[in-house]
Design a protein around this motif. Structure first.
Motif, mmCIF file in Angstrom:
data_model
loop_
_atom_site.group_PDB
_atom_site.id
_atom_site.type_symbol
_atom_site.label_atom_id
_atom_site.label_comp_id
_atom_site.label_asym_id
_atom_site.label_seq_id
_atom_site.Cartn_x
_atom_site.Cartn_y
_atom_site.Cartn_z
ATOM 1 N N UNK A 277 83.018 52.862 54.029
ATOM 2 C CA UNK A 277 82.532 54.113 53.459
ATOM 3 C C UNK A 277 82.875 54.079 51.975
ATOM 4 N N UNK A 278 81.929 54.457 51.150
ATOM 5 C CA UNK A 278 82.161 54.373 49.705
ATOM 6 C C UNK A 278 81.929 55.745 49.064
ATOM 7 N N UNK A 279 82.558 56.000 47.932
ATOM 8 C CA UNK A 279 82.343 57.230 47.167
ATOM 9 C C UNK A 279 82.250 56.892 45.679
ATOM 10 N N UNK A 280 81.355 56.010 45.304
ATOM 11 C CA UNK A 280 81.308 55.620 43.886
ATOM 12 C C UNK A 280 80.677 56.713 43.036
ATOM 13 N N UNK A 281 80.778 56.543 41.727
ATOM 14 C CA UNK A 281 80.095 57.469 40.822
ATOM 15 C C UNK A 281 78.599 57.193 40.841
ATOM 16 N N UNK A 282 78.268 55.909 41.006
ATOM 17 C CA UNK A 282 76.850 55.534 41.049
ATOM 18 C C UNK A 282 76.626 54.559 42.188
ATOM 19 N N UNK A 283 75.644 54.867 43.044
ATOM 20 C CA UNK A 283 75.289 53.968 44.128
ATOM 21 C C UNK A 283 73.804 53.632 44.021
ATOM 22 N N UNK A 284 73.499 52.353 43.945
ATOM 23 C CA UNK A 284 72.103 51.929 43.872
ATOM 24 C C UNK A 284 71.762 51.165 45.143
ATOM 25 N N UNK A 285 70.813 51.703 45.926
ATOM 26 C CA UNK A 285 70.423 51.080 47.194
ATOM 27 C C UNK A 285 69.042 50.481 47.046
ATOM 28 N N UNK A 286 68.919 49.180 47.248
ATOM 29 C CA UNK A 286 67.643 48.500 47.049
ATOM 30 C C UNK A 286 67.132 47.942 48.371
ATOM 31 N N UNK A 287 65.968 48.424 48.806
ATOM 32 C CA UNK A 287 65.384 47.921 50.052
ATOM 33 C C UNK A 287 66.163 48.337 51.283
ATOM 34 N N UNK A 288 66.768 49.521 51.227
ATOM 35 C CA UNK A 288 67.510 50.062 52.366
ATOM 36 C C UNK A 288 66.779 51.323 52.835
ATOM 37 N N UNK A 289 66.532 51.423 54.159
ATOM 38 C CA UNK A 289 65.717 52.539 54.654
ATOM 39 C C UNK A 289 66.485 53.856 54.679
ATOM 40 N N UNK A 303 76.120 59.961 42.538
ATOM 41 C CA UNK A 303 74.697 59.792 42.225
ATOM 42 C C UNK A 303 74.154 58.633 43.065
ATOM 43 N N UNK A 304 73.144 58.939 43.860
ATOM 44 C CA UNK A 304 72.531 57.910 44.709
ATOM 45 C C UNK A 304 71.136 57.607 44.185
ATOM 46 N N UNK B 263 67.158 54.175 33.845
ATOM 47 C CA UNK B 263 68.445 54.213 33.152
ATOM 48 C C UNK B 263 68.627 55.539 32.413
ATOM 49 N N UNK B 264 67.545 55.994 31.753
ATOM 50 C CA UNK B 264 67.603 57.296 31.085
ATOM 51 C C UNK B 264 68.010 58.385 32.076
ATOM 52 N N UNK B 265 67.366 58.363 33.230
ATOM 53 C CA UNK B 265 67.607 59.377 34.245
ATOM 54 C C UNK B 265 69.057 59.321 34.735
ATOM 55 N N UNK B 266 69.544 58.089 34.966
ATOM 56 C CA UNK B 266 70.912 57.929 35.460
ATOM 57 C C UNK B 266 71.910 58.507 34.454
ATOM 58 N N UNK B 267 71.717 58.174 33.188
ATOM 59 C CA UNK B 267 72.675 58.642 32.181
ATOM 60 C C UNK B 267 72.510 60.131 31.890
ATOM 61 N N UNK B 268 71.298 60.634 32.059
ATOM 62 C CA UNK B 268 71.098 62.071 31.851
ATOM 63 C C UNK B 268 71.813 62.857 32.951
ATOM 64 N N UNK B 269 71.802 62.302 34.187
ATOM 65 C CA UNK B 269 72.436 62.999 35.303
ATOM 66 C C UNK B 269 73.949 62.855 35.258
ATOM 67 N N UNK B 270 74.412 61.690 34.826
ATOM 68 C CA UNK B 270 75.846 61.394 34.802
ATOM 69 C C UNK B 270 76.248 61.033 33.366
ATOM 70 N N UNK B 271 76.373 62.019 32.504
ATOM 71 C CA UNK B 271 76.583 61.722 31.072
ATOM 72 C C UNK B 271 77.871 60.927 30.803
ATOM 73 N N UNK B 272 78.893 61.136 31.612
ATOM 74 C CA UNK B 272 80.151 60.439 31.328
ATOM 75 C C UNK B 272 80.066 58.953 31.673
ATOM 76 N N UNK B 273 79.082 58.614 32.493
ATOM 77 C CA UNK B 273 79.011 57.253 33.016
ATOM 78 C C UNK B 273 78.758 56.207 31.931
ATOM 79 N N UNK B 274 77.911 56.559 30.974
ATOM 80 C CA UNK B 274 77.533 55.569 29.975
ATOM 81 C C UNK B 274 78.747 55.111 29.166
#
Ligand SMILES: Cc1cc2nc3c(=O)[nH]c(=O)nc-3n(C[C@H](O)[C@H](O)[C@H](O)COP(=O)(O)OP(=O)(O)OC[C@H]3O[C@@H](n4cnc5c(N)ncnc54)[C@H](O)[C@@H]3O)c2cc1C
Ligand SMILES: Cc1cc2nc3c(=O)[nH]c(=O)nc-3n(C[C@H](O)[C@H](O)[C@H](O)COP(=O)(O)OP(=O)(O)OC[C@H]3O[C@@H](n4cnc5c(N)ncnc54)[C@H](O)[C@@H]3O)c2cc1C
Lengths: 349, 284
Positions: A277-289, A303-304, B263-274
């Motif tokens: 189980x993960x709780x990252x600040x940013x999660x990018x899922x590619x080709x996952x249903x 952010x997913x 990328x624009x969208x990601x940073x706009x949503x999460x400003x601290x991330x960049x």
């Protein structure tokens, strides 16, 4: 609260969290559970306590402070030379005795290797219900613990109650609940518990402990940025695009369960109900249903972002940002664009 | 030596599909299999038997059709199979399951000789709780060894066993006394193909079928729904988020352009991330 509790339940009060200590440190899942336990205790109008069990040299004073500062009102402490290393028999005996003496109405444990080993023994000895791997805990109108977990094979969740026995027990996996903020200086009570154990009575002996070699390598469960691939990537070679993007972002990578079954990646990279189980600040899922078993493992992300060719894919029901596109083409472009953007920023900053 | 291995018949989850509209599980035609984690327990038991002699009994609690799994285990080379089946067992949670199985293990001991080791898998792929093994151990007073990755020594005369088990952050090496309950870690061995004789024998072998009374369970209130403290109150579909995913425009555009927008969208949503990313990137 609507209903009065049955008479025999009234002596059971307070919410307990078993605090798992390994090699002198509290496992983060225990602190996450304190955050959740605080909400339950407040709803019930009772105390939240942490249970600390350890050897005579265990740093239980420091641990107590950490437990109070993460929201507990009290710590119950059991120390004994026989509790130095985790062993099922003495730990489950002591925890069972503590429950019988102090009668908490709810007892929560982390669904770790240790927690699962211990919880099953304690629940069986107490003849009470134990709900495994919960993703949500709540108190209902009748003061009962409503423990929700995914059901097998389907895109469904079920809510499980322990109606006729106390305490109500549940385990929760690391990272499912968020870490509560630490409140420095927050203090609470200490309740010592007298342990009656004799080492000679314990037949299981620990001979050796061999720490994992790669324990300091980036831990997927605690990474701030995670990139993951699914079957939509079509071939194991395309996982390189996932790793490349993760690397540019200084994050970690993983994937859905079928990738493990197909041998595209090792099992410890699996994300979801039966993986990490993960709780990252940013999660990018590619080709996952976005099947439920995957969803429950990633929902805590801030952010997913989902990349999927199918606009109807269930992942778009819980992703924040969606791209209906071929991930095999988009991932390299994204990696390149991030690389440039970060380099420019670094020169500027 | 006598070893009992508990195996569970489960739906082959890889083949379960969910109805896209009704959100219910489509079970029709889904084949059942031996819980994959249990195969490691079966194999380990057979290896110990081959080395030390004795017998392996496989045990399952389930509907009559669970006999298929037992036959498969006989085909791998198990000596005996017991099917525990009764309507009183329906709706068992882990506490009720461990009660029924522990009673059956006791009865197996009385009938064919006490088991020195009881094996279970690490967990199942359907209920997935990992609670039944510890439950059986507690009820029978067996020394509990979970997540075992290797059995090093077994001293039958001295009644001791030495194993390695997965612990948090490392591997623990333990000794304990027999009888013990072992839950076997996955990937620790590979299930054998049964010999031709085993497979032939399995197809004709007698599977012992016990109902609750035959397994020595006098009080069925500990079984099934009645013996289960946990109650499933509600089954429901997860909520879609109130707001659907914010879609990036892709129609007829090059991946580079889409990536830039994303990328624009990601940073706009999460400003601290960049800023954070720049800081991490600078460390390389
Ligand atoms: C008991 C149990 C436990 C489970 N535990 C887990 C778990 O922990 N973790 C887990 O992940 N799963 C788990 N599963 C499996 C889960 O139910 C799903 O089967 C699995 O998550 C699906 O993986 P997937 O999304 O990679 O594949 P699929 O469902 O096949 O999805 C592939 C997706 O890729 C998209 N796609 C196709 N081509 C492209 C392309 N070129 N670019 C972009 N997208 C494309 C498709 O539209 C589709 O949505 C479990 C299942 C069971 C029964
Ligand atoms: C979606 C779902 C969620 C559930 N959640 C809970 C819960 O939170 N708490 C709870 O108490 N019950 C729960 N149950 C009920 C539980 O699954 C059943 O009690 C089941 O009989 C055993 O549990 P398990 O599948 O989790 O087994 P596990 O404890 O994961 O199994 C461990 C090992 O025990 C052995 N074993 C298990 N069942 C049998 C059997 N019938 N015959 C022989 N050997 C067996 C196998 O060797 C197996 O590898 C749940 C069931 C489902 C379908």
């Amino acid at each position: 609260m609507k209903k009065e509790l049955p008479e025999r339940f009234r002596s059971y009060k307070n919410v307990w969290v078993f605090i798992e200590i390994e090699h002198g440190e509290i496992h983060p899942v225990s602190l996450e559970l304190l955050g959740e336990g605080r909400k339950l205790a407040d709803k019930l109008g009772v105390e939240l306590a942490g249970v600390l069990i350890g050897g005579e040299r265990a740093p239980l004073a420091e641990a107590s402070t950490e437990v109070w500062e993460h929201g507990a009102d009290a710590v119950y402490i059991a120390t004994h030379a026989a509790l130095e290393h985790y062993r099922n028999d003495p730990y489950s005996r002591v925890l069972t005795d503590m429950v019988n003496e102090f009668k908490p109405e709810i007892l929560l444990l982390g669904a770790t290797v240790l927690g699962r080993d211990l919880a099953g023994s304690v629940a069986t000895t107490l003849l009470t219900g134990l709900t495994a791997d919960c993703t949500e805990l709540a108190i209902d109108d009748d003061r009962c613990l409503a423990a929700t977990r995914p059901t097998f094979g389907g895109s469904l969740l079920c809510t499980i109650y322990t109606l006729n026995t106390r305490p109500q027990m549940a385990t929760v996996r690391p990272r499912v609940m968020s870490m509560p903020p630490r409140q420095p200086g927050r203090k609470g009570r200490t309740v010592p518990f007298r342990v009656s154990l004799r080492e000679d009575d314990i037949v299981t002996k620990v001979l050796r402990f061999l720490p994992d070699r790669d324990s300091n390598k980036a831990q997927l469960a605690y990474a701030d940025i995670v990139v993951a691939g699914g079957l939509g990537l079509k071939s194991p070679e395309n996982m390189q695009h996932v790793r490349a993007l993760a690397s540019v972002l200084g994050g970690d990578w993983g994937g859905s369960r079928p990738l493990v079954q197909k041998g595209w990646m090792p099992a410890d990279r699996q994300i979801g109900q039966t993986g990490k189980t993960i709780r990252p600040k940013l999660y990018i899922a590619a080709g996952i249903s976005g099947a439920i078993q995957h969803r429950v493992g990633v929902e805590g992300a801030d952010l997913i972002v989902a990349i999927n060719t199918d606009p109807q894919a269930p992942i778009f029901d819980f992703a924040h940002v969606g791209v209906v596109a071929d991930a095999i083409e988009l991932l390299p472009a994204l990696t390149e664009a991030f690389r440039k953007r970060l380099a420019v920023n670094r020169l500027a900053g | 030596m006598h070893i009992v291995v508990c195996i569970k018949q489960v739906p082959d989850s890889a083949q379960i599909r969910v109805h896209p509209v009704t959100n219910t599980i489509m079970r029709q035609g889904v084949p059942t299999i031996i819980n994959p984690y249990d195969l490691f327990a079966v194999e380990e038991a057979l290896r110990l038997r081959d080395k030390f002699g004795g017998e392996v009994t496989v045990l399952t609690m389930g509907p009559p059709m669970a006999e298929d799994s037992l036959r498969k285990a006989l085909g791998f080379g198990a000596n005996r199979a017991v099917l525990l089946t009764d309507r009183f067992f329906a709706g068992s949670d882990t506490l009720a399951t461990s009660y029924a199985l522990s009673q059956a293990v006791k009865k197996i001991g009385e009938t064919w000789g006490e088991a020195q080791i009881v094996f279970t898998g690490k967990q199942t792929i359907d209920g997935d709780t990992a609670q039944v093994g510890p439950g059986i151990a507690r009820r029978l007073g067996l020394n509990q060894l979970t997540y075992v990755s290797a059995i090093h020594d077994l001293d039958l005369a001295g009644g001791t066993i030495r194993v390695s088990r997965r612990a948090e952050g490392g591997v623990q090496e333990l000794t304990t006394k027999l009888p013990a309950l072992i839950t076997m870690l996955e990937g620790t061995n590979e299930i054998r193909r049964g010999t031709v004789q085993d497979v032939l024998r399995a197809s004709r072998a007698e599977v012992t079928v016990w109902n609750a009374a035959q397994a020595g369970i006098a009080d069925v209130t500990n079984c099934g729904l009645r013996g289960s403290p946990t109650v499933v109150k509600r089954v429901f579909a997860p909520q879609a988020r109130a707001v659907k995913a914010d879609q990036i425009e892709v129609k007829d555009r090059k991946p580079e352009a889409v990536a830039a927008d994303l990328i624009e969208k990601i940073f706009a949503t999460q400003p601290a991330l960049e800023a954070e990313l720049v800081r991490t990137a600078a460390q390389y």
